[in-house]
Design a protein around this motif. Structure first.
Motif, PDB file in Angstrom:
ATOM      1  N   PHE A 308       0.814  -1.217   0.000  1.00 48.74           N
ATOM      2  CA  PHE A 308       0.000   0.000   0.000  1.00 48.74           C
ATOM      3  C   PHE A 308       0.845   1.263   0.000  1.00 48.74           C
ATOM      4  O   PHE A 308       0.565   2.228  -0.728  1.00 48.74           O
ATOM      5  CB  PHE A 308      -0.913  -0.036   1.226  1.00 48.74           C
ATOM      6  CG  PHE A 308      -1.762   1.195   1.433  1.00 48.74           C
ATOM      7  CD1 PHE A 308      -2.490   1.754   0.398  1.00 48.74           C
ATOM      8  CD2 PHE A 308      -1.839   1.781   2.691  1.00 48.74           C
ATOM      9  CE1 PHE A 308      -3.277   2.881   0.601  1.00 48.74           C
ATOM     10  CE2 PHE A 308      -2.627   2.900   2.903  1.00 48.74           C
ATOM     11  CZ  PHE A 308      -3.342   3.456   1.855  1.00 48.74           C
ATOM     12  N   LEU A 309       1.916   1.264   0.795  1.00 46.96           N
ATOM     13  CA  LEU A 309       2.690   2.487   1.005  1.00 46.96           C
ATOM     14  C   LEU A 309       4.030   2.506   0.273  1.00 46.96           C
ATOM     15  O   LEU A 309       4.704   3.535   0.245  1.00 46.96           O
ATOM     16  CB  LEU A 309       2.918   2.687   2.499  1.00 46.96           C
ATOM     17  CG  LEU A 309       1.632   2.981   3.279  1.00 46.96           C
ATOM     18  CD1 LEU A 309       1.806   2.695   4.749  1.00 46.96           C
ATOM     19  CD2 LEU A 309       1.188   4.409   3.070  1.00 46.96           C
ATOM     20  N   GLY A 310       4.409   1.380  -0.318  1.00 44.87           N
ATOM     21  CA  GLY A 310       5.625   1.362  -1.116  1.00 44.87           C
ATOM     22  C   GLY A 310       6.898   1.240  -0.320  1.00 44.87           C
ATOM     23  O   GLY A 310       7.985   1.510  -0.845  1.00 44.87           O
ATOM     24  N   GLN A 314      10.545   2.534   8.152  1.00 48.59           N
ATOM     25  CA  GLN A 314      11.905   3.065   8.156  1.00 48.59           C
ATOM     26  C   GLN A 314      12.252   3.749   6.830  1.00 48.59           C
ATOM     27  O   GLN A 314      12.982   4.752   6.816  1.00 48.59           O
ATOM     28  CB  GLN A 314      12.913   1.933   8.421  1.00 48.59           C
ATOM     29  CG  GLN A 314      12.898   1.388   9.843  1.00 48.59           C
ATOM     30  CD  GLN A 314      11.636   0.585  10.157  1.00 48.59           C
ATOM     31  OE1 GLN A 314      11.189  -0.201   9.314  1.00 48.59           O
ATOM     32  NE2 GLN A 314      11.063   0.788  11.340  1.00 48.59           N
ATOM     33  N   THR A 315      11.709   3.231   5.728  1.00 52.50           N
ATOM     34  CA  THR A 315      12.058   3.799   4.413  1.00 52.50           C
ATOM     35  C   THR A 315      11.122   4.929   3.995  1.00 52.50           C
ATOM     36  O   THR A 315      11.537   5.844   3.273  1.00 52.50           O
ATOM     37  CB  THR A 315      12.050   2.699   3.338  1.00 52.50           C
ATOM     38  OG1 THR A 315      10.747   2.090   3.279  1.00 52.50           O
ATOM     39  CG2 THR A 315      13.094   1.632   3.656  1.00 52.50           C
ATOM     40  N   VAL A 316       9.837   4.867   4.390  1.00 49.47           N
ATOM     41  CA  VAL A 316       8.890   5.936   4.030  1.00 49.47           C
ATOM     42  C   VAL A 316       8.102   6.355   5.276  1.00 49.47           C
ATOM     43  O   VAL A 316       6.873   6.266   5.308  1.00 49.47           O
ATOM     44  CB  VAL A 316       7.934   5.502   2.885  1.00 49.47           C
ATOM     45  CG1 VAL A 316       8.664   5.448   1.557  1.00 49.47           C
ATOM     46  CG2 VAL A 316       7.284   4.148   3.197  1.00 49.47           C
ATOM     47  N   PRO A 317       8.767   6.824   6.308  1.00 43.63           N
ATOM     48  CA  PRO A 317       8.079   7.147   7.568  1.00 43.63           C
ATOM     49  C   PRO A 317       7.009   8.221   7.415  1.00 43.63           C
ATOM     50  O   PRO A 317       5.973   8.164   8.084  1.00 43.63           O
ATOM     51  CB  PRO A 317       9.215   7.606   8.482  1.00 43.63           C
ATOM     52  CG  PRO A 317      10.313   8.047   7.549  1.00 43.63           C
ATOM     53  CD  PRO A 317      10.209   7.134   6.377  1.00 43.63           C
ATOM     54  N   ALA A 318       7.253   9.191   6.547  1.00 45.80           N
ATOM     55  CA  ALA A 318       6.273  10.276   6.382  1.00 45.80           C
ATOM     56  C   ALA A 318       4.957   9.746   5.818  1.00 45.80           C
ATOM     57  O   ALA A 318       3.876  10.201   6.227  1.00 45.80           O
ATOM     58  CB  ALA A 318       6.847  11.356   5.463  1.00 45.80           C
ATOM     59  N   LEU A 319       5.023   8.782   4.907  1.00 50.42           N
ATOM     60  CA  LEU A 319       3.792   8.215   4.345  1.00 50.42           C
ATOM     61  C   LEU A 319       3.017   7.429   5.399  1.00 50.42           C
ATOM     62  O   LEU A 319       1.788   7.469   5.431  1.00 50.42           O
ATOM     63  CB  LEU A 319       4.116   7.318   3.152  1.00 50.42           C
ATOM     64  CG  LEU A 319       4.428   8.021   1.830  1.00 50.42           C
ATOM     65  CD1 LEU A 319       4.708   6.997   0.739  1.00 50.42           C
ATOM     66  CD2 LEU A 319       3.261   8.925   1.410  1.00 50.42           C
TER      67      LEU A 319
END
Length: 407
Positions: A308-310, A314-319
């Motif tokens: 869902f978030l890609g 750790q890699t896309v915390p803002a999403l």
């Protein structure tokens, strides 16, 4: 011939004992893998039927051994213990039902006021479910009058993906309050037809139901889904007059992944004011959901969230923060109804409870209902025990929020 019939009867009783016990175990046992989820979801919902089956098997075992003079005491005790276990398991949801219904009643009265039903027009109250549970309806089904349905209405075409919606309307022509409905499916599957029975039911109650669509993961990552929901809300705003919708009286409802999108859309400046939000077992804190996976984990939660978030927290915390409804809570939000299953191992009830506490701390009205025997997607069994209770309070909550004389 009598011997053959007796042997056949023993085998039949044994088979019914095993079937009843197998199904009854899933009333308390969460599904360890996705393929077993239908048993975990469905067994509690039909538990009154299982209770009857197990009771008849227990009586048949006792009669059978009595007729044989109790010649095999160990076998008798063993089979009777198994049938008794099945009987206890199948009775457990009914034994809990009264206390849970009282808790739900207290929760809604605390949030909306003890006299909230007095604000609902009597003509509408008469159309609602008369009781939180009608046992006969588990088998006969919940009656749904005819409604008008417009299907596959084209709405948008982002990136070449055709998005459509279904619109369900009462037979009576006129301006009606409305519900925007968002299906679940781990953000990967589903259509505007997914919750057709519920949408037709609510349209028969006097609402226009807009069942909307969105692009799916893993091809499209968040926030594409939220963008599509906002586009659909813009369409509702633009076409409200054509489809007999009172834009001043609109609620939004979602299930599972659809609830996550519904809450984000409602809590973050929607295109027009929404009066109420209904969250059926929706993800609330996606970072916590990734870092603390449930046990068991039938849908492989981490893989679902990465799809869902890609990426990971750790890699896309803002999403992950942006996609978590609990991070959008602020004062002045629409009144919310949150319903979760206590046996759910896809979205655990504790997340809904935490969201309710956060909403209250910011001065918002919220009703939290937990069904201890229910699993994720309990309302897939539309006439089951859990959905009957959920529907009973959902329709009263909506009537208070959208139609009551005080709203």
């Amino acid at each position: 011939m009598k011997k053959v019939l007796a042997i056949g009867g023993i085998w039949l009783i044994g088979l019914l004992l095993l079937v009843g016990l197998f199904l009854s175990i899933w009333i308390i046992l969460p599904a360890p893998i996705f393929s077993l989820l239908p048993f975990s979801v469905g067994a509690p919902e039909i538990s009154p039927g299982l209770l009857i089956l197990n009771g008849l098997v227990t009586v048949a075992i006792a009669i059978g051994f009595w007729l044989r003079g109790f010649r095999y005491p160990k076998l008798f005790c063993g089979t009777l213990c198994l049938s008794g276990l099945a009987l206890v398991l199948s009775a457990s949801p009914l034994l809990q039902f009264s206390a849970v219904q009282q808790q739900a009643q207290a929760a809604i009265a605390t949030s909306l006021g003890r006299d909230y039903l007095q604000a609902i027009p009597p003509a509408l109250t008469a159309k609602m479910r008369p009781q939180p549970l009608v046992i006969a309806d588990i088998w006969s089904g919940i009656s749904i009058p005819n409604v008008r349905v417009d299907r596959a209405i084209p709405v948008a075409n982002p990136d070449g993906i055709q998005l459509s919606m279904n619109i369900y309307r009462p037979l009576s022509v006129g301006k009606h309050p409305a519900i925007v409905s968002i299906y679940g499916g781990a953000w990967q599957r589903g259509t505007p037809d997914s919750d057709d029975t519920f949408n037709r039911y609510m349209a028969a109650q006097g609402y226009v139901v807009w069942a909307i669509d969105y692009r799916h993961a893993p091809t499209y990552h968040f926030p594409a889904q939220l963008e599509d929901v906002r586009s659909a809300l813009m369409y509702v705003k633009q076409q409200a007059g054509e489809y007999e919708t009172n834009l001043d009286r609109v609620a939004i409802i979602g299930r599972s992944a659809g609830s996550q999108l519904a809450m984000l859309a409602a809590y973050q400046d929607p295109p027009f004011p929404l009066r109420a939000v209904i969250d059926y077992y929706g993800p609330v804190n996606l970072t916590a959901g990734y870092e603390n996976i449930p046990t068991p984990d039938p849908i492989e939660s981490r893989a679902t969230l990465r799809s869902f978030l890609g990426g990971t927290p750790q890699t896309v915390p803002a999403l992950y923060r942006q996609a978590s409804p609990i991070n959008t809570v602020k004062p002045g939000l629409p009144v919310s109804l949150l319903i979760y299953g206590g046996k759910d191992r896809i979205v655990e009830a504790k997340y809904g409870r935490n969201l309710a506490q956060q909403l209250r701390s910011q001065g918002n009205r919220v009703v939290f209902i937990e069904l201890p025997w229910a699993d994720h997607a309990f309302d897939a069994v539309f006439s089951g025990m859990s959905n009957q209770l959920a529907l009973y309070y959902t329709e009263r909550f909506l009537a208070w929020a959208l139609i009551s004389v005080d709203s």
